[in-house]
Design a protein around this motif. Structure first.
Motif, PDB file in Angstrom:
ATOM      1  N   SER A   1      46.334  47.547  38.920  1.00  0.00           N
ATOM      2  CA  SER A   1      45.325  46.865  39.733  1.00  0.00           C
ATOM      3  C   SER A   1      44.278  46.194  38.848  1.00  0.00           C
ATOM      4  O   SER A   1      43.859  45.060  39.125  1.00  0.00           O
ATOM      5  CB  SER A   1      44.647  47.865  40.677  1.00  0.00           C
ATOM      6  OG  SER A   1      43.689  47.220  41.479  1.00  0.00           O
TER       7      SER A   1
ATOM      8  N   PHE B   1      38.420  43.070  50.674  1.00  0.00           N
ATOM      9  CA  PHE B   1      39.333  41.957  50.950  1.00  0.00           C
ATOM     10  C   PHE B   1      38.569  40.688  51.334  1.00  0.00           C
ATOM     11  O   PHE B   1      38.825  39.602  50.799  1.00  0.00           O
ATOM     12  CB  PHE B   1      40.304  42.339  52.070  1.00  0.00           C
ATOM     13  CG  PHE B   1      41.165  41.195  52.531  1.00  0.00           C
ATOM     14  CD1 PHE B   1      42.301  40.825  51.820  1.00  0.00           C
ATOM     15  CD2 PHE B   1      40.837  40.475  53.669  1.00  0.00           C
ATOM     16  CE1 PHE B   1      43.089  39.759  52.228  1.00  0.00           C
ATOM     17  CE2 PHE B   1      41.618  39.409  54.081  1.00  0.00           C
ATOM     18  CZ  PHE B   1      42.743  39.057  53.359  1.00  0.00           C
TER      19      PHE B   1
ATOM     20  N   LEU C   1      37.692  48.963  52.125  1.00  0.00           N
ATOM     21  CA  LEU C   1      38.784  48.107  51.654  1.00  0.00           C
ATOM     22  C   LEU C   1      38.785  46.762  52.391  1.00  0.00           C
ATOM     23  O   LEU C   1      39.095  45.729  51.789  1.00  0.00           O
ATOM     24  CB  LEU C   1      40.121  48.816  51.836  1.00  0.00           C
ATOM     25  CG  LEU C   1      40.367  50.024  50.922  1.00  0.00           C
ATOM     26  CD1 LEU C   1      41.656  50.744  51.314  1.00  0.00           C
ATOM     27  CD2 LEU C   1      40.408  49.614  49.466  1.00  0.00           C
ATOM     28  N   ALA C   2      38.429  46.795  53.673  1.00  0.00           N
ATOM     29  CA  ALA C   2      38.319  45.536  54.425  1.00  0.00           C
ATOM     30  C   ALA C   2      37.209  44.659  53.844  1.00  0.00           C
ATOM     31  O   ALA C   2      37.377  43.437  53.710  1.00  0.00           O
ATOM     32  CB  ALA C   2      38.045  45.828  55.904  1.00  0.00           C
TER      33      ALA C   2
ATOM     34  N   PHE D   1      43.255  33.579  50.033  1.00  0.00           N
ATOM     35  CA  PHE D   1      43.836  34.651  50.844  1.00  0.00           C
ATOM     36  C   PHE D   1      44.951  35.364  50.078  1.00  0.00           C
ATOM     37  O   PHE D   1      45.030  36.605  50.091  1.00  0.00           O
ATOM     38  CB  PHE D   1      44.395  34.075  52.148  1.00  0.00           C
ATOM     39  CG  PHE D   1      45.084  35.098  53.013  1.00  0.00           C
ATOM     40  CD1 PHE D   1      44.364  35.881  53.888  1.00  0.00           C
ATOM     41  CD2 PHE D   1      46.458  35.278  52.923  1.00  0.00           C
ATOM     42  CE1 PHE D   1      44.999  36.830  54.680  1.00  0.00           C
ATOM     43  CE2 PHE D   1      47.103  36.225  53.705  1.00  0.00           C
ATOM     44  CZ  PHE D   1      46.375  37.006  54.584  1.00  0.00           C
TER      45      PHE D   1
ATOM     46  N   PHE E   1      36.654  39.115  48.475  1.00  0.00           N
ATOM     47  CA  PHE E   1      37.613  38.381  47.635  1.00  0.00           C
ATOM     48  C   PHE E   1      37.954  37.036  48.262  1.00  0.00           C
ATOM     49  O   PHE E   1      37.924  35.985  47.602  1.00  0.00           O
ATOM     50  CB  PHE E   1      38.902  39.199  47.486  1.00  0.00           C
ATOM     51  CG  PHE E   1      39.095  39.774  46.121  1.00  0.00           C
ATOM     52  CD1 PHE E   1      39.447  38.964  45.051  1.00  0.00           C
ATOM     53  CD2 PHE E   1      38.945  41.126  45.892  1.00  0.00           C
ATOM     54  CE1 PHE E   1      39.655  39.488  43.784  1.00  0.00           C
ATOM     55  CE2 PHE E   1      39.126  41.666  44.629  1.00  0.00           C
ATOM     56  CZ  PHE E   1      39.483  40.846  43.578  1.00  0.00           C
ATOM     57  N   ASP E   2      38.299  37.083  49.542  1.00  0.00           N
ATOM     58  CA  ASP E   2      38.769  35.889  50.238  1.00  0.00           C
ATOM     59  C   ASP E   2      37.681  34.814  50.316  1.00  0.00           C
ATOM     60  O   ASP E   2      37.903  33.650  49.947  1.00  0.00           O
ATOM     61  CB  ASP E   2      39.225  36.274  51.646  1.00  0.00           C
ATOM     62  CG  ASP E   2      39.976  35.155  52.344  1.00  0.00           C
ATOM     63  OD1 ASP E   2      40.457  34.232  51.652  1.00  0.00           O
ATOM     64  OD2 ASP E   2      40.080  35.190  53.580  1.00  0.00           O
TER      65      ASP E   2
ATOM     66  N   LEU F   1      35.848  45.799  44.407  1.00  0.00           N
ATOM     67  CA  LEU F   1      36.987  46.476  43.790  1.00  0.00           C
ATOM     68  C   LEU F   1      36.633  47.191  42.480  1.00  0.00           C
ATOM     69  O   LEU F   1      37.060  48.333  42.281  1.00  0.00           O
ATOM     70  CB  LEU F   1      38.132  45.482  43.572  1.00  0.00           C
ATOM     71  CG  LEU F   1      39.480  46.079  43.189  1.00  0.00           C
ATOM     72  CD1 LEU F   1      39.908  47.146  44.191  1.00  0.00           C
ATOM     73  CD2 LEU F   1      40.545  44.986  43.118  1.00  0.00           C
TER      74      LEU F   1
ATOM     75  N   ASN G   1      45.483  41.686  45.530  1.00  0.00           N
ATOM     76  CA  ASN G   1      44.579  42.707  44.982  1.00  0.00           C
ATOM     77  C   ASN G   1      44.379  43.879  45.939  1.00  0.00           C
ATOM     78  O   ASN G   1      44.357  45.035  45.509  1.00  0.00           O
ATOM     79  CB  ASN G   1      43.229  42.073  44.637  1.00  0.00           C
ATOM     80  CG  ASN G   1      43.235  41.386  43.287  1.00  0.00           C
ATOM     81  OD1 ASN G   1      43.077  42.013  42.237  1.00  0.00           O
ATOM     82  ND2 ASN G   1      43.443  40.074  43.291  1.00  0.00           N
ATOM     83  N   ILE G   2      44.233  43.582  47.232  1.00  0.00           N
ATOM     84  CA  ILE G   2      43.990  44.676  48.190  1.00  0.00           C
ATOM     85  C   ILE G   2      45.261  45.482  48.434  1.00  0.00           C
ATOM     86  O   ILE G   2      45.213  46.685  48.722  1.00  0.00           O
ATOM     87  CB  ILE G   2      43.422  44.126  49.520  1.00  0.00           C
ATOM     88  CG1 ILE G   2      42.629  45.214  50.257  1.00  0.00           C
ATOM     89  CG2 ILE G   2      44.511  43.590  50.415  1.00  0.00           C
ATOM     90  CD1 ILE G   2      41.404  45.685  49.530  1.00  0.00           C
TER      91      ILE G   2
ATOM     92  N   ALA H   1      43.364  37.544  47.389  1.00  0.00           N
ATOM     93  CA  ALA H   1      42.763  38.740  47.983  1.00  0.00           C
ATOM     94  C   ALA H   1      43.839  39.715  48.469  1.00  0.00           C
ATOM     95  O   ALA H   1      43.713  40.937  48.304  1.00  0.00           O
ATOM     96  CB  ALA H   1      41.853  38.335  49.135  1.00  0.00           C
ATOM     97  N   PHE H   2      44.901  39.181  49.050  1.00  0.00           N
ATOM     98  CA  PHE H   2      45.972  40.027  49.595  1.00  0.00           C
ATOM     99  C   PHE H   2      46.678  40.811  48.495  1.00  0.00           C
ATOM    100  O   PHE H   2      46.956  42.014  48.650  1.00  0.00           O
ATOM    101  CB  PHE H   2      46.982  39.156  50.349  1.00  0.00           C
ATOM    102  CG  PHE H   2      48.096  39.921  50.983  1.00  0.00           C
ATOM    103  CD1 PHE H   2      47.881  40.671  52.124  1.00  0.00           C
ATOM    104  CD2 PHE H   2      49.373  39.904  50.423  1.00  0.00           C
ATOM    105  CE1 PHE H   2      48.916  41.392  52.720  1.00  0.00           C
ATOM    106  CE2 PHE H   2      50.403  40.610  51.003  1.00  0.00           C
ATOM    107  CZ  PHE H   2      50.180  41.360  52.155  1.00  0.00           C
TER     108      PHE H   2
END
Length: 316
Positions: free
Chosen positions: A195, A102, A98-99, A153, A105-106, A181, A159-160, A156-157
């Motif tokens: 999601s 993120f 998951l990290a 950010f 994405f970011d 994802l 979505n995560i 990404a935030f």
């Protein structure tokens, strides 16, 4: 949100590029070389832009952030890929996966925004050259960069945050060398409709929105270039944005090929994914150093200063 919902499955298996040990060994050498060259190329760009006063302009301010971004982007996936190529168990924890989602994405979203900002910079330089220093003020440049990071950010935030509620209780295998994802949707036992909708909307707004702005900027740029009477003037003006246009085509072209294909782990999908997430960060410093005379001249000046410093040091 707590990660306790993921107690059924605590790790994923990244199937990677190949199960053949010989191919894995060759892949390790290849990707290690690519990663080191990516680090070297982008660090060189940062050093040259930082130390050469001739490059202290808005265009190269944005380019320095692009180089830093490519360092981050390649470091999200390549170290784990290299580790798994040498490991029998190609595992990644749910939290680590998951990290990775993120940060992909970011950094990916920030690169799209930054390329859009650089297109605006080229538009102002070509279409309004007399007002360039006034329009591209230092405050505006910093604001555009901060806005690019902040918007990505936030994207990404959001979505995560939704992905943290996934319950993973199906197959552990991800047919890829990194976590993205869309690859997690088939592994989730919980409802993914919200999601998926958010991912689709954010991708359309972030991806197609930035692409539209870049196309709009270049439409105005081409219109201005065609209005120049001399052919040499047109060529010289277009050359000032050729490096950026090449970087845009590489980034959006590979992203389009990567994300319009279904997530299946097919060899073609993996090739496009490697081009998007591995080759692009390597190519950007090459594009700007080989196609840009100012950068080439700055590189020569930097190495000349370094050699002079070393010779002076030896004499002492």
């Amino acid at each position: 949100m707590a990660l306790g919902n993921h107690s059924t499955i605590s790790e994923f298996i990244l199937l990677g590029l190949s199960t053949d040990p010989h191919v894995q060994a060759l892949s390790f050498v290849l990707f290690l070389a690519i990663y080191l060259l990516t680090l070297l190329g982008n660090l060189m760009m940062l050093l040259v832009i930082r130390t050469d006063p001739h490059l202290h302009t808005p265009m190269y301010f944005f380019l320095s952030h692009l180089s830093f971004l490519d360092l981050c982007y390649s470091s999200v996936t390549l170290p784990k890929l290299l580790e798994n190529l040498l490991s029998q168990k190609k595992m990644i924890s749910v939290e680590g996966c998951l990290a990775q989602v993120f940060f992909l994405f970011d950094t990916g979203g920030t690169e799209a925004c930054l390329l859009t900002v650089m297109a605006y910079d080229r538009y102002v330089a070509i279409c309004h050259p007399l007002l360039y220093s006034q329009m591209m003020s230092n405050q505006l440049c910093k604001g555009l960069v901060c806005g690019s990071w902040g918007l990505s950010f936030l994207d990404a935030f959001i979505n995560i945050l939704l992905a943290l509620d996934f319950d993973f209780c199906r197959d552990q295998s991800i047919p890829h060398y990194s976590c993205e994802l869309p690859s997690l949707f088939p592994l989730s036992c919980s409802d993914i409709s919200t999601s998926f909708t958010v991912l689709l909307c954010s991708s359309l707004l972030h991806g197609l929105g930035t692409c539209f702005l870049i196309i709009f900027s270049y439409t105005l740029i081409v219109s201005t270039i065609l209005g120049i009477s001399s052919s040499s003037g047109r060529i010289k003006t277009f050359s000032t944005c050729s490096s950026h246009l090449t970087a845009v085509l590489l980034f959006y072209g590979s992203a389009f090929l990567r994300y319009t294909m279904p997530t299946s782990g097919s060899p073609l999908e993996l090739v496009f994914s490697v081009q998007y997430s591995v080759v692009t960060p390597l190519m950007n410093p090459l594009i700007y150093s080989l196609k840009n005379n100012e950068v080439k001249a700055a590189v020569r000046r930097t190495f000349r200063k370094y050699l002079q410093y070393m010779l002076t040091k030896d004499r002492r």
